[in-house]
Design a protein around this motif. Structure first.
Motif, PDB file in Angstrom:
ATOM      1  N   TRP A  42       0.829  -1.203   0.000  1.00 25.46           N
ATOM      2  CA  TRP A  42       0.000   0.000   0.000  1.00 25.46           C
ATOM      3  C   TRP A  42       0.867   1.258   0.000  1.00 25.46           C
ATOM      4  N   ALA A  43       1.958   1.239   0.753  1.00 27.41           N
ATOM      5  CA  ALA A  43       2.873   2.386   0.751  1.00 27.41           C
ATOM      6  C   ALA A  43       3.480   2.584  -0.642  1.00 27.41           C
ATOM      7  N   ASP A  44       3.820   1.482  -1.307  1.00 27.52           N
ATOM      8  CA  ASP A  44       4.343   1.576  -2.673  1.00 27.52           C
ATOM      9  C   ASP A  44       3.298   2.175  -3.618  1.00 27.52           C
ATOM     10  N   CYS A  45       2.069   1.704  -3.489  1.00 29.31           N
ATOM     11  CA  CYS A  45       1.003   2.206  -4.368  1.00 29.31           C
ATOM     12  C   CYS A  45       0.811   3.706  -4.201  1.00 29.31           C
ATOM     13  N   ARG A  46       0.878   4.181  -2.963  1.00 31.91           N
ATOM     14  CA  ARG A  46       0.716   5.619  -2.717  1.00 31.91           C
ATOM     15  C   ARG A  46       1.848   6.419  -3.354  1.00 31.91           C
ATOM     16  N   ALA A  47       3.002   5.754  -3.539  1.00 34.65           N
ATOM     17  CA  ALA A  47       4.155   6.428  -4.158  1.00 34.65           C
ATOM     18  C   ALA A  47       4.219   6.170  -5.661  1.00 34.65           C
ATOM     19  N   GLY A  48       3.224   5.453  -6.203  1.00 33.27           N
ATOM     20  CA  GLY A  48       3.213   5.186  -7.636  1.00 33.27           C
ATOM     21  C   GLY A  48       4.087   4.028  -8.052  1.00 33.27           C
ATOM     22  N   ARG A  49       4.333   3.092  -7.123  1.00 31.84           N
ATOM     23  CA  ARG A  49       5.149   1.917  -7.447  1.00 31.84           C
ATOM     24  C   ARG A  49       4.288   0.657  -7.355  1.00 31.84           C
ATOM     25  N   TYR A  50       4.566  -0.294  -8.227  1.00 26.72           N
ATOM     26  CA  TYR A  50       3.853  -1.571  -8.180  1.00 26.72           C
ATOM     27  C   TYR A  50       4.745  -2.654  -8.773  1.00 26.72           C
ATOM     28  N   GLU A  51       4.396  -3.892  -8.516  1.00 27.04           N
ATOM     29  CA  GLU A  51       5.122  -5.029  -9.060  1.00 27.04           C
ATOM     30  C   GLU A  51       4.152  -5.948  -9.792  1.00 27.04           C
ATOM     31  N   VAL A  52       4.684  -6.695 -10.741  1.00 23.93           N
ATOM     32  CA  VAL A  52       3.928  -7.757 -11.395  1.00 23.93           C
ATOM     33  C   VAL A  52       4.753  -9.030 -11.250  1.00 23.93           C
ATOM     34  N   LEU A  87      -0.508   6.039  -8.263  1.00 23.83           N
ATOM     35  CA  LEU A  87      -0.689   4.714  -8.839  1.00 23.83           C
ATOM     36  C   LEU A  87      -1.459   4.811 -10.154  1.00 23.83           C
ATOM     37  N   ARG A  88      -2.460   5.669 -10.169  1.00 24.35           N
ATOM     38  CA  ARG A  88      -3.224   5.880 -11.411  1.00 24.35           C
ATOM     39  C   ARG A  88      -2.291   6.342 -12.531  1.00 24.35           C
ATOM     40  N   ALA A  89      -1.406   7.268 -12.209  1.00 28.08           N
ATOM     41  CA  ALA A  89      -0.480   7.776 -13.219  1.00 28.08           C
ATOM     42  C   ALA A  89       0.477   6.687 -13.690  1.00 28.08           C
ATOM     43  N   ALA A  90       0.971   5.878 -12.756  1.00 30.49           N
ATOM     44  CA  ALA A  90       1.931   4.834 -13.113  1.00 30.49           C
ATOM     45  C   ALA A  90       1.296   3.753 -13.977  1.00 30.49           C
ATOM     46  N   LEU A  91       0.090   3.346 -13.649  1.00 29.50           N
ATOM     47  CA  LEU A  91      -0.551   2.271 -14.402  1.00 29.50           C
ATOM     48  C   LEU A  91      -1.027   2.744 -15.775  1.00 29.50           C
ATOM     49  N   THR A  92      -1.489   3.973 -15.869  1.00 24.63           N
ATOM     50  CA  THR A  92      -1.892   4.463 -17.194  1.00 24.63           C
ATOM     51  C   THR A  92      -0.665   4.684 -18.086  1.00 24.63           C
ATOM     52  N   ALA A  93       0.459   4.980 -17.466  1.00 30.06           N
ATOM     53  CA  ALA A  93       1.690   5.155 -18.252  1.00 30.06           C
ATOM     54  C   ALA A  93       2.294   3.820 -18.682  1.00 30.06           C
ATOM     55  N   SER A  94       1.834   2.722 -18.071  1.00 26.38           N
ATOM     56  CA  SER A  94       2.413   1.413 -18.368  1.00 26.38           C
ATOM     57  C   SER A  94       2.077   0.919 -19.767  1.00 26.38           C
TER      58      SER A  94
END
Length: 275
Positions: A106-116, A162-169
């Motif tokens: 959750w802390a990562d998501c708030r910072a725009g980071r995620y993993e797959v 997170l919205r910005a990071a995922l739409t940029a993916s």
């Protein structure tokens, strides 16, 4: 088989007993049952949130004879473990979740980071935002110390980074299709089909994020994405056509890849206009 009301009572009682197991922090109902999108035959998914190491012997005793309880890590790196039970003919799944790890994600998501990550049962990979999304969309059944409720309050609002990071993916979808074009020239059907599936999956994640909607896994996500505001005209039938029949010749594969490139381009443009 019990009535839906009877099963609800049985599941709530089970959640209370699970929450009393040493190491277990709380229990939440997830999946289609929690969202009110279930069918009569749908499973009852219980997220069993723990800290440290849950008492597996106590969990096995609660599960009953003949039920295997898989400890943390037994089912893979992201779906920790759990058990598959049957209660009066209905499937009840326990899914272990490390609460501290959920907090870190959750802390990562708030910072725009995620993993797959690679995870059995997730053909497009396990996308880490699923962790907070499960709590956001779930229904807490047992939470003695109030920790799940506290975290659920936080995750109720979809984080803009997170919205910005995922739409940029979506850059990866474009990259995949550039490779798929080379695969089509080699008549490499498997490679092209895999690139197409992942490219569409990335678009589905991006459309969910743009709508500030948690995407938990692949199941049903495509149909939802097709109806979201930023989905370009014909997204559903266009993507369905690509995946249903990529082609059996170089020429057919090449034409499918070009159609996929057009779909990605249209979706990227729609997402940019929505930003």
């Amino acid at each position: 088989m019990r009535t839906n009301q009877g099963m609800q009572a049985a599941v709530e009682s089970m959640a209370g007993r699970l929450a009393a197991v040493p190491g277990v922090v709380g229990v939440a109902l997830g999946g289609s049952r929690a969202r009110g999108e279930h069918r009569p035959e749908s499973d009852w998914d219980l997220g069993v949130y723990y800290r440290g190491t849950p008492d597996l012997d106590a969990l096995r005793e609660l599960a009953g004879p003949g039920v295997e309880v898989a400890g943390p890590g037994s089912w893979g790196p992201w779906v920790d473990g759990g058990a598959w039970l049957e209660v009066d003919g209905a499937a009840v799944d326990w899914i272990l979740r490390d609460l501290d790890r959920v907090g870190r994600v959750w802390a990562d998501c708030r910072a725009g980071r995620y993993e797959v990550g690679i995870q059995a049962g997730h053909p497009l990979g396990f996308w880490s935002p699923c962790y907070p999304g499960e709590l956001a969309l779930g229904r807490i059944l047992a939470d003695p110390a109030g920790e799940l409720a506290s975290l659920r309050t936080e995750v109720a609002e979809y984080p803009e980074p997170l919205r910005a990071a995922l739409t940029a993916s979506t850059w990866e979808a474009e990259f995949l299709l550039a490779g798929a074009a080379k695969g089509a020239a080699r008549d490499d059907t498997l490679y092209v089909a895999l690139c197409l599936s992942r490219a569409v999956g990335i678009l589905v994640q991006a459309l969910h994020a743009d709508a500030r909607r948690w995407c938990l896994n692949e199941k049903g996500a495509f149909d939802i994405a097709a109806g979201l505001p930023a989905a370009p005209t014909g997204f559903g039938p266009r993507a369905r056509g690509l995946l249903a029949a990529p082609g059996g010749t170089r020429e057919e594969l090449a034409a499918t890849v070009e159609a996929a490139r057009a779909l990605v381009s249209d979706t990227v443009a729609a997402l940019r206009a929505s930003a």
